[in-house]
Design a protein around this motif. Sequence first.
Motif, PDB file in Angstrom:
ATOM      1  N   THR A 106       0.835  -1.206   0.000  1.00  0.00           N
ATOM      2  CA  THR A 106       0.000   0.000   0.000  1.00  0.00           C
ATOM      3  C   THR A 106       0.869   1.256   0.000  1.00  0.00           C
ATOM      4  O   THR A 106       0.637   2.192  -0.770  1.00  0.00           O
ATOM      5  CB  THR A 106      -0.928  -0.020   1.230  1.00  0.00           C
ATOM      6  OG1 THR A 106      -1.831  -1.116   1.085  1.00  0.00           O
ATOM      7  CG2 THR A 106      -1.703   1.270   1.358  1.00  0.00           C
ATOM      8  N   ILE A 124       2.529   1.654  -3.367  1.00  0.00           N
ATOM      9  CA  ILE A 124       1.599   2.144  -4.392  1.00  0.00           C
ATOM     10  C   ILE A 124       1.374   3.639  -4.205  1.00  0.00           C
ATOM     11  O   ILE A 124       1.351   4.413  -5.160  1.00  0.00           O
ATOM     12  CB  ILE A 124       0.277   1.354  -4.336  1.00  0.00           C
ATOM     13  CG1 ILE A 124       0.513  -0.076  -4.841  1.00  0.00           C
ATOM     14  CG2 ILE A 124      -0.807   2.046  -5.160  1.00  0.00           C
ATOM     15  CD1 ILE A 124      -0.674  -0.998  -4.693  1.00  0.00           C
ATOM     16  N   GLN A 125       1.243   4.045  -2.959  1.00  0.00           N
ATOM     17  CA  GLN A 125       1.085   5.483  -2.703  1.00  0.00           C
ATOM     18  C   GLN A 125       2.304   6.254  -3.212  1.00  0.00           C
ATOM     19  O   GLN A 125       2.193   7.366  -3.717  1.00  0.00           O
ATOM     20  CB  GLN A 125       0.895   5.723  -1.206  1.00  0.00           C
ATOM     21  CG  GLN A 125       0.649   7.182  -0.880  1.00  0.00           C
ATOM     22  CD  GLN A 125       0.460   7.404   0.601  1.00  0.00           C
ATOM     23  OE1 GLN A 125       0.703   6.516   1.404  1.00  0.00           O
ATOM     24  NE2 GLN A 125       0.033   8.592   0.960  1.00  0.00           N
ATOM     25  N   GLN A 126       3.456   5.642  -3.095  1.00  0.00           N
ATOM     26  CA  GLN A 126       4.697   6.292  -3.504  1.00  0.00           C
ATOM     27  C   GLN A 126       4.878   6.247  -5.019  1.00  0.00           C
ATOM     28  O   GLN A 126       5.761   6.896  -5.548  1.00  0.00           O
ATOM     29  CB  GLN A 126       5.865   5.572  -2.807  1.00  0.00           C
ATOM     30  CG  GLN A 126       7.080   6.399  -2.573  1.00  0.00           C
ATOM     31  CD  GLN A 126       6.862   7.414  -1.469  1.00  0.00           C
ATOM     32  OE1 GLN A 126       5.765   7.634  -0.990  1.00  0.00           O
ATOM     33  NE2 GLN A 126       7.924   8.071  -1.081  1.00  0.00           N
ATOM     34  N   ALA A 152      -7.561  -1.707  -3.238  1.00  0.00           N
ATOM     35  CA  ALA A 152      -8.077  -0.613  -2.413  1.00  0.00           C
ATOM     36  C   ALA A 152      -7.161   0.605  -2.532  1.00  0.00           C
ATOM     37  O   ALA A 152      -7.622   1.744  -2.585  1.00  0.00           O
ATOM     38  CB  ALA A 152      -8.193  -1.066  -0.962  1.00  0.00           C
ATOM     39  N   SER A 153      -5.856   0.359  -2.606  1.00  0.00           N
ATOM     40  CA  SER A 153      -4.910   1.469  -2.725  1.00  0.00           C
ATOM     41  C   SER A 153      -5.094   2.213  -4.044  1.00  0.00           C
ATOM     42  O   SER A 153      -5.100   3.447  -4.077  1.00  0.00           O
ATOM     43  CB  SER A 153      -3.475   0.938  -2.630  1.00  0.00           C
ATOM     44  OG  SER A 153      -3.281   0.276  -1.401  1.00  0.00           O
ATOM     45  N   LEU A 181      -7.775   2.411  -5.738  1.00  0.00           N
ATOM     46  CA  LEU A 181      -9.041   3.145  -5.615  1.00  0.00           C
ATOM     47  C   LEU A 181      -8.826   4.452  -4.840  1.00  0.00           C
ATOM     48  O   LEU A 181      -9.262   5.527  -5.262  1.00  0.00           O
ATOM     49  CB  LEU A 181     -10.049   2.245  -4.902  1.00  0.00           C
ATOM     50  CG  LEU A 181     -11.456   2.761  -4.637  1.00  0.00           C
ATOM     51  CD1 LEU A 181     -12.430   1.584  -4.588  1.00  0.00           C
ATOM     52  CD2 LEU A 181     -11.558   3.525  -3.333  1.00  0.00           C
ATOM     53  N   LEU A 182      -8.103   4.352  -3.735  1.00  0.00           N
ATOM     54  CA  LEU A 182      -7.875   5.551  -2.918  1.00  0.00           C
ATOM     55  C   LEU A 182      -7.026   6.569  -3.659  1.00  0.00           C
ATOM     56  O   LEU A 182      -7.195   7.773  -3.485  1.00  0.00           O
ATOM     57  CB  LEU A 182      -7.205   5.153  -1.596  1.00  0.00           C
ATOM     58  CG  LEU A 182      -8.105   4.337  -0.652  1.00  0.00           C
ATOM     59  CD1 LEU A 182      -7.275   3.703   0.462  1.00  0.00           C
ATOM     60  CD2 LEU A 182      -9.201   5.211  -0.058  1.00  0.00           C
ATOM     61  N   MET A 183      -6.097   6.081  -4.489  1.00  0.00           N
ATOM     62  CA  MET A 183      -5.238   6.981  -5.255  1.00  0.00           C
ATOM     63  C   MET A 183      -5.970   7.544  -6.476  1.00  0.00           C
ATOM     64  O   MET A 183      -5.390   8.266  -7.275  1.00  0.00           O
ATOM     65  CB  MET A 183      -3.973   6.253  -5.724  1.00  0.00           C
ATOM     66  CG  MET A 183      -3.065   5.771  -4.605  1.00  0.00           C
ATOM     67  SD  MET A 183      -2.412   7.110  -3.590  1.00  0.00           S
ATOM     68  CE  MET A 183      -1.210   7.818  -4.716  1.00  0.00           C
ATOM     69  N   ASN A 184      -7.227   7.170  -6.619  1.00  0.00           N
ATOM     70  CA  ASN A 184      -8.050   7.673  -7.722  1.00  0.00           C
ATOM     71  C   ASN A 184      -7.459   7.316  -9.080  1.00  0.00           C
ATOM     72  O   ASN A 184      -7.446   8.131 -10.009  1.00  0.00           O
ATOM     73  CB  ASN A 184      -8.245   9.186  -7.589  1.00  0.00           C
ATOM     74  CG  ASN A 184      -9.314   9.718  -8.535  1.00  0.00           C
ATOM     75  OD1 ASN A 184     -10.181   8.973  -8.983  1.00  0.00           O
ATOM     76  ND2 ASN A 184      -9.244  10.998  -8.841  1.00  0.00           N
ATOM     77  N   ASP A 219     -12.068   2.110  -9.077  1.00  0.00           N
ATOM     78  CA  ASP A 219     -13.253   1.867  -8.249  1.00  0.00           C
ATOM     79  C   ASP A 219     -14.079   0.711  -8.805  1.00  0.00           C
ATOM     80  O   ASP A 219     -14.500  -0.182  -8.075  1.00  0.00           O
ATOM     81  CB  ASP A 219     -14.085   3.156  -8.106  1.00  0.00           C
ATOM     82  CG  ASP A 219     -14.310   3.857  -9.433  1.00  0.00           C
ATOM     83  OD1 ASP A 219     -13.775   3.396 -10.468  1.00  0.00           O
ATOM     84  OD2 ASP A 219     -15.029   4.866  -9.448  1.00  0.00           O
ATOM     85  N   TYR A 266     -12.390  -2.557  -8.127  1.00  0.00           N
ATOM     86  CA  TYR A 266     -12.509  -2.981  -6.736  1.00  0.00           C
ATOM     87  C   TYR A 266     -13.900  -3.581  -6.483  1.00  0.00           C
ATOM     88  O   TYR A 266     -14.035  -4.659  -5.902  1.00  0.00           O
ATOM     89  CB  TYR A 266     -12.267  -1.798  -5.797  1.00  0.00           C
ATOM     90  CG  TYR A 266     -12.259  -2.203  -4.343  1.00  0.00           C
ATOM     91  CD1 TYR A 266     -11.101  -2.701  -3.762  1.00  0.00           C
ATOM     92  CD2 TYR A 266     -13.406  -2.120  -3.565  1.00  0.00           C
ATOM     93  CE1 TYR A 266     -11.078  -3.096  -2.434  1.00  0.00           C
ATOM     94  CE2 TYR A 266     -13.395  -2.518  -2.235  1.00  0.00           C
ATOM     95  CZ  TYR A 266     -12.227  -2.999  -1.674  1.00  0.00           C
ATOM     96  OH  TYR A 266     -12.213  -3.401  -0.366  1.00  0.00           O
ATOM     97  N   ILE A 267     -14.895  -2.864  -6.938  1.00  0.00           N
ATOM     98  CA  ILE A 267     -16.268  -3.344  -6.718  1.00  0.00           C
ATOM     99  C   ILE A 267     -16.465  -4.692  -7.403  1.00  0.00           C
ATOM    100  O   ILE A 267     -17.024  -5.624  -6.829  1.00  0.00           O
ATOM    101  CB  ILE A 267     -17.289  -2.293  -7.234  1.00  0.00           C
ATOM    102  CG1 ILE A 267     -17.226  -1.055  -6.335  1.00  0.00           C
ATOM    103  CG2 ILE A 267     -18.696  -2.874  -7.275  1.00  0.00           C
ATOM    104  CD1 ILE A 267     -17.940   0.162  -6.896  1.00  0.00           C
TER     105      ILE A 267
END
Lengths: 605, 605
Positions: free
Chosen positions: B534, B537-539, B559-560, B562-565, B570, B573-574
């Motif tokens: 996670t 991925i953010q990095q 999920a990561s 998805l959060l990072m848009n 999305d 994930y769904i």
Amino acid sequence: MTRQEFREWTTKNLVILDGATGSNLQKRGMPSGVCPEAWITEHREVMRKLQQEYVDAGTNILYAPTFTANRIKLREYGLEDRMAELIHSLVSISREASAGRALIAGDLTMTGEQLSPVGTLDFEELVDVYKEQIVLLDQAGVDLLVVETMMSLQETRAALIAAREVCSLPVMATMTFNTDGRTFYGTDPATSVVVLQSLGADAVGVNCSSGPDTMLNFVREMKKYAKVPLIAKPNAGLPGINEAGETVYDMDADTYVTHMHALIEAGATILGGCCGTTPEFIRKLSESLPDRRISFQPAEPVRLLASERKVLAFGLNERFHIVGERINPTGKKKFQEKLRNADYSMVRSFAEDQTECGASVLDINVGMNGIDEKETMLKVMDEVMAVTPLPLCLDTSHIDVMEAALRRYPGRALINSISLETEKFEKLLPIAGKYGAMFILLPLSDEGLPKSLDEKKEIIQKILDRALTLGFCREDIVVDGLVTTVGANQKAALETLETIRYCKEELGLATIVGLSNISFGLPERSFINAAFLTMAIQQGLTMAIANPSQDLLVNSAMASDLLMNKPEADLAYIHRMNARKADEAPTPITGPAKSAEEKSEQPKV
Amino acid sequence: MTRQEFREWTTKNLVILDGATGSNLQKRGMPSGVCPEAWITEHREVMRKLQQEYVDAGTNILYAPTFTANRIKLREYGLEDRMAELIHSLVSISREASAGRALIAGDLTMTGEQLSPVGTLDFEELVDVYKEQIVLLDQAGVDLLVVETMMSLQETRAALIAAREVCSLPVMATMTFNTDGRTFYGTDPATSVVVLQSLGADAVGVNCSSGPDTMLNFVREMKKYAKVPLIAKPNAGLPGINEAGETVYDMDADTYVTHMHALIEAGATILGGCCGTTPEFIRKLSESLPDRRISFQPAEPVRLLASERKVLAFGLNERFHIVGERINPTGKKKFQEKLRNADYSMVRSFAEDQTECGASVLDINVGMNGIDEKETMLKVMDEVMAVTPLPLCLDTSHIDVMEAALRRYPGRALINSISLETEKFEKLLPIAGKYGAMFILLPLSDEGLPKSLDEKKEIIQKILDRALTLGFCREDIVVDGLVTTVGANQKAALETLETIRYCKEELGLATIVGLSNISFGLPERSFINAAFLTMAIQQGLTMAIANPSQDLLVNSAMASDLLMNKPEADLAYIHRMNARKADEAPTPITGPAKSAEEKSEQPKV
Ligand SMILES: [Zn+2]
Ligand SMILES: [Zn+2]
Ligand SMILES: [Zn+2]
């Protein structure tokens, strides 16, 4: 003397207090069992002479012999109606003894009656008792107040609140600890300094308790967090009984002085003696300190919360903390029903569970219909404090409930929350200041949610500026990253992450998020919540409001701390995982301890 | 003509090819069933006249009638011994027809024999067949080569490799697609352009297949990834049979020209006709294009891997990819035994499982004792390609094995890995270049692991510089973040995260990590691996080598994203979570599909 003058003086100079009063008066003829205040006024010469000896020995602040001159104690001797006369007389003795050479501190201590829920004395009654005594001391012309030999932090708080509400005198407060380092009610030195200085004590410390040797550790513990000067007023060693059947103390003046220098080394700057010490002790101490100049060093700024029994200190780069969210009736029918029936069994089990699961702070919210929120809040706080040592986060949208809770809470609370909404901003900030609480800064305004990241940052800046003006420091504030739903705004996570970075890196502020909103409306929310928490920790998040029994969430947070190389995080992770393995049943990942009710919670703002 | 001259010309001008040969020769008397090459050399005038008409009509490149003049095809007519003579004769016809007004392309196509494992023809035999034909074409003086009407990407690769190994002529390659947009062997237009241009084709495109209308989508798909000029050489619409029993095509020249303009609009710049087209079509096309100047726009740089059937395109800000790590015998006794016995059942099930679980690429490593690694690698590749369309990551420390695998792989592979270790650095980089592979840059040197983050960055920079000098672009490189064990180096995670940031933000390079090392020696590794992924991925992490059946890991990654848009994250994930719910049994989080053997793997470098 003003508080500012007291501060100037005590942060630049060592200050010498007096030594024992009681043990010396007994040696000089005061029988046991009498009311000391009455006996002294009937033997003014004895007292005046003792205090003159102290002033001659070098005392800078004389404690007026008004120690138990409060309504409750005097009532034991049927003397409550003579309180004003006694206090005036007692203070005048000290003034005569001093003859302008020393300041006079009006002396207060415990009343001997226990506060509810342990005893029957109501907190506000006690505040009133102290107010009465303080008003009389102030009228009698004392220069400052000292609240001493306190075995209860909450009673000390009552005296401090009383003082702040009826006078503007400086207040010193000293606690008495058992040899295990805790007061009779379980408060340790660190907790007492954190709570009392945030409530406005001008100097905090230890008196009586023990000899100066044993007191060393207490002072060291206090020094870690002390922003005010520390007081050390120990006994002359340990008490014993001599052949004549009299109480004697085992330390001589020279040994005492040697140990007092160790206390100075440890950070104590306001120095005196308690039981067993004599004018000789004070003279030798005074002579051993030809140079009184000091440069006071307050503790490094650190974020401090406290219950009555425990301090939670946290920085911006330390291990992540969870604020347990479960004591909140929103969406929980069964819990609501119990609260309505004044049944606090679920409150206690939520508190116990969350403590066991590793929460660092517990959020207390009793906002619901059909109850007296203020009364319920105070009751629930008592119930929670009875089963957990964790500090509390007080969570209510009603200002009167918040003030009542802060006034009663015997620790240093976290307020949830203060926004730019006019009512909260205008009223809650001063209340937070009065009770010395930390607060969660919620970036909302009267217009509701900020429309953009820039507006969010502006709101944060406005509240911060105002708080700094009111005397708060950056360590008193935790900014809510304001998590919205990624299902509604695809940039929700990125905006919150940037808010966290901005607060930490650019403003030096701690941050908190409520996790569950982020994933609202999406399936298998636990994975999103855990990933978001991991990202937030990487970005510098300080704490989150969450359910600490969510295994995946807590494991993710602890793994994140470990990866970020936070202090002790590896050991904490290994410890948790080994404990987890030792558990009989493996817990499913989606949060076993969360009831169906809790899962259905609506997103909160 | 040199490749550079071809490039200069074709990137600045529209180029007109010829039209059909076969259908026109049939109309002009060539009977069916004869060997076309033999018939043409016996009727030079017919062919010369047809090609003169094309040159008169505006053709810039004439295809010499050497289409099936290869040993295998000629053998069907017992003419293989006349190959050299035929080729020289056929090329000379085109040279006469051109009379210096058009370039001559030596024409090659499929042999009619299928490659193993479908058929019996060995890949290297086919390469030799093409080499023989190409050497003769080169000797006969053609200006360039065209490999056309190819229904097999692998056979086209054989011709390209042959051309590169025996001559320096420019090579054009055109594939033939069915109306479903796939070749007979399942390759789509995007895949063919990605694979052929990376292998060094100077222009790529489509011929035959269909009319120019249907061809439009094929060209559009190619244009997305094309770095070389695109060729469109369609039929004159759809074939039918006329009253006389002859094959006729349903599109007239004017309609053809209209559609050819749409193809130009879509990005085709090298234009001609196939079955059913005549010199009239080419003349009308030529007349419709008075201005031939163009400004060639290569596709935006993007990272491209491909199998024979599928392209994987990825940027630096797109969804995260997993390279499935399971086809690797390290630490897996049972798998080793199977490989030793040439039993590939586990290979296939690992490939199928990982595909189903969402891997984007499969790593293939067969490094172990007691087998012929090269033979096993080729065999395993065939087995894997039979059950999955995913591109492969070829993972071996032996240079000869890597070269054999790259030569045989009918897609664009990812090499795992090239370091600064002398042998790899010196030998593998040119091999990667020859076969047009992407590669994982592993920041190791002859001295082993870098001692510091700075040294790691230096090694990355050195390999990058050398690769750029050799003609690689930044999109060809994926840097291994080099994950070490946080239990041994507490800063391991932070250093890898910084490496990822540095590569992405400062060098514009994609990144990959092997996850399992990070948590080696710690309990409950899955939580650490998931949190680390996670954070990575953010990095900005692009991909990870991991086991895609680890539910927590993959869920965290999704999920990561998805959060990072990230785009479509999305929905992905769904989709995954709904599919997961639909599964009968919930899978425990710690990785059900990972065998005990796999769990015991040692950390790898
Ligand atoms: Zn004492
Ligand atoms: Zn054709
Ligand atoms: Zn699976």
